[in-house]
Design a protein around this motif. Sequence first.
Motif, short mmCIF file in Angstrom:
data_model
loop_
_atom_site.label_atom_id
_atom_site.label_comp_id
_atom_site.label_asym_id
_atom_site.label_seq_id
_atom_site.Cartn_x
_atom_site.Cartn_y
_atom_site.Cartn_z
N THR A 94 0.85 -1.19 0.00
CA THR A 94 0.00 0.00 0.00
C THR A 94 0.89 1.25 0.00
OG1 THR A 94 -0.09 0.09 2.41
CG2 THR A 94 -1.86 -1.14 1.29
N ILE A 95 0.22 2.37 -0.18
CA ILE A 95 0.91 3.68 -0.12
C ILE A 95 -0.05 4.65 0.55
CG2 ILE A 95 0.14 4.60 -2.34
CD1 ILE A 95 3.20 5.38 -2.72
N LEU A 96 0.46 5.74 1.06
CA LEU A 96 -0.39 6.77 1.65
C LEU A 96 -1.43 7.23 0.64
CD1 LEU A 96 2.38 8.92 3.37
CD2 LEU A 96 0.57 7.68 4.54
N SER A 97 -2.61 7.62 1.10
CA SER A 97 -3.66 8.05 0.18
C SER A 97 -3.22 9.26 -0.64
CB SER A 97 -4.95 8.35 0.95
OG SER A 97 -4.72 9.39 1.88
N GLY A 98 -2.39 10.11 -0.08
CA GLY A 98 -1.90 11.27 -0.81
C GLY A 98 -0.64 11.00 -1.61
N GLY A 99 -0.16 9.76 -1.57
CA GLY A 99 1.05 9.39 -2.29
C GLY A 99 2.31 9.74 -1.54
N MET A 100 3.42 9.61 -2.21
CA MET A 100 4.73 9.94 -1.66
C MET A 100 4.94 11.45 -1.76
SD MET A 100 6.06 7.06 -0.69
CE MET A 100 7.82 7.37 -0.47
N SER A 141 10.24 7.41 11.83
CA SER A 141 10.88 7.27 10.52
C SER A 141 10.16 8.08 9.45
CB SER A 141 10.90 5.79 10.12
OG SER A 141 11.30 5.65 8.78
N GLN A 142 10.94 8.71 8.59
CA GLN A 142 10.36 9.46 7.47
C GLN A 142 9.64 8.55 6.48
OE1 GLN A 142 10.36 13.02 7.32
NE2 GLN A 142 10.89 12.53 9.43
N HIS A 143 9.95 7.26 6.52
CA HIS A 143 9.26 6.28 5.67
C HIS A 143 7.76 6.26 5.98
CE1 HIS A 143 12.77 4.30 3.81
NE2 HIS A 143 13.37 4.51 4.97
N LEU A 144 7.39 6.50 7.24
CA LEU A 144 5.99 6.48 7.66
C LEU A 144 5.18 7.59 7.00
CD1 LEU A 144 6.62 5.98 11.48
CD2 LEU A 144 5.67 4.26 9.92
N TYR A 145 5.86 8.66 6.61
CA TYR A 145 5.19 9.83 6.05
C TYR A 145 5.35 9.94 4.53
CZ TYR A 145 5.89 10.69 11.00
OH TYR A 145 5.94 10.54 12.36
N GLY A 146 5.93 8.91 3.91
CA GLY A 146 6.12 8.94 2.46
C GLY A 146 7.20 9.91 2.02
#
Length: 194
Positions: A94-100, A141-146
């Motif tokens: 999956t990816i964040l709804s707003g993307g990276m 982690s910045q990974h959590l925020y895309g």
Amino acid sequence: MLARGNRGHAVKTLQLDAIRLGFGELLGKAGADGIFGEDTEKTIEALQKWLKIEVDGIAGTQTKSSISKAKNNAGLKGTRNFNIHEFYCKGSNTILSGGMDKNLILNLETLRYELGNKPISVNSGYRTESHNKKVGGASKSQHLYGKAADIKVKGVSASKVYNQANKVFNTGGVGKYNTFTHVDTRSGRVRFTG
């Protein structure tokens, strides 16, 4: 409108936008030199074809608008060399709804260009909280925020990637590891080794 024969800051900005969308290799040895010559014209034609707009090698209103839209959507759709699916969480697909973060991907294209257009592999992009815990990621982690990617560049040492990433991700985070490099677009400059 920008066309062959034009020179200056606006041309250089156009060339840098082409690099950030993945078309830097077409600019030739001159790169972003602010001169709209044959290589820039061919680059704009390839960019127009990719954008699915009229191909004329001239950067008019439609081309500039389409480039701006492509840059703004890079976090949802990717760029020429980065498919957005490369950034999906390896644990949940999956990816964040707003993307990276769009600037992460645009900066990765710049890094790719600066490293001689060598392919970049994304080992880790977005992570869900559960996947981040599973892989031992930092709690914030910045990974959590895309906003982060762990990358490898084919044929380029991790130390060379780190050194170049230091320049491209000047105001973000860069981490040096033995086999990969961490880059992120957090606010503020952070450097670390793992």
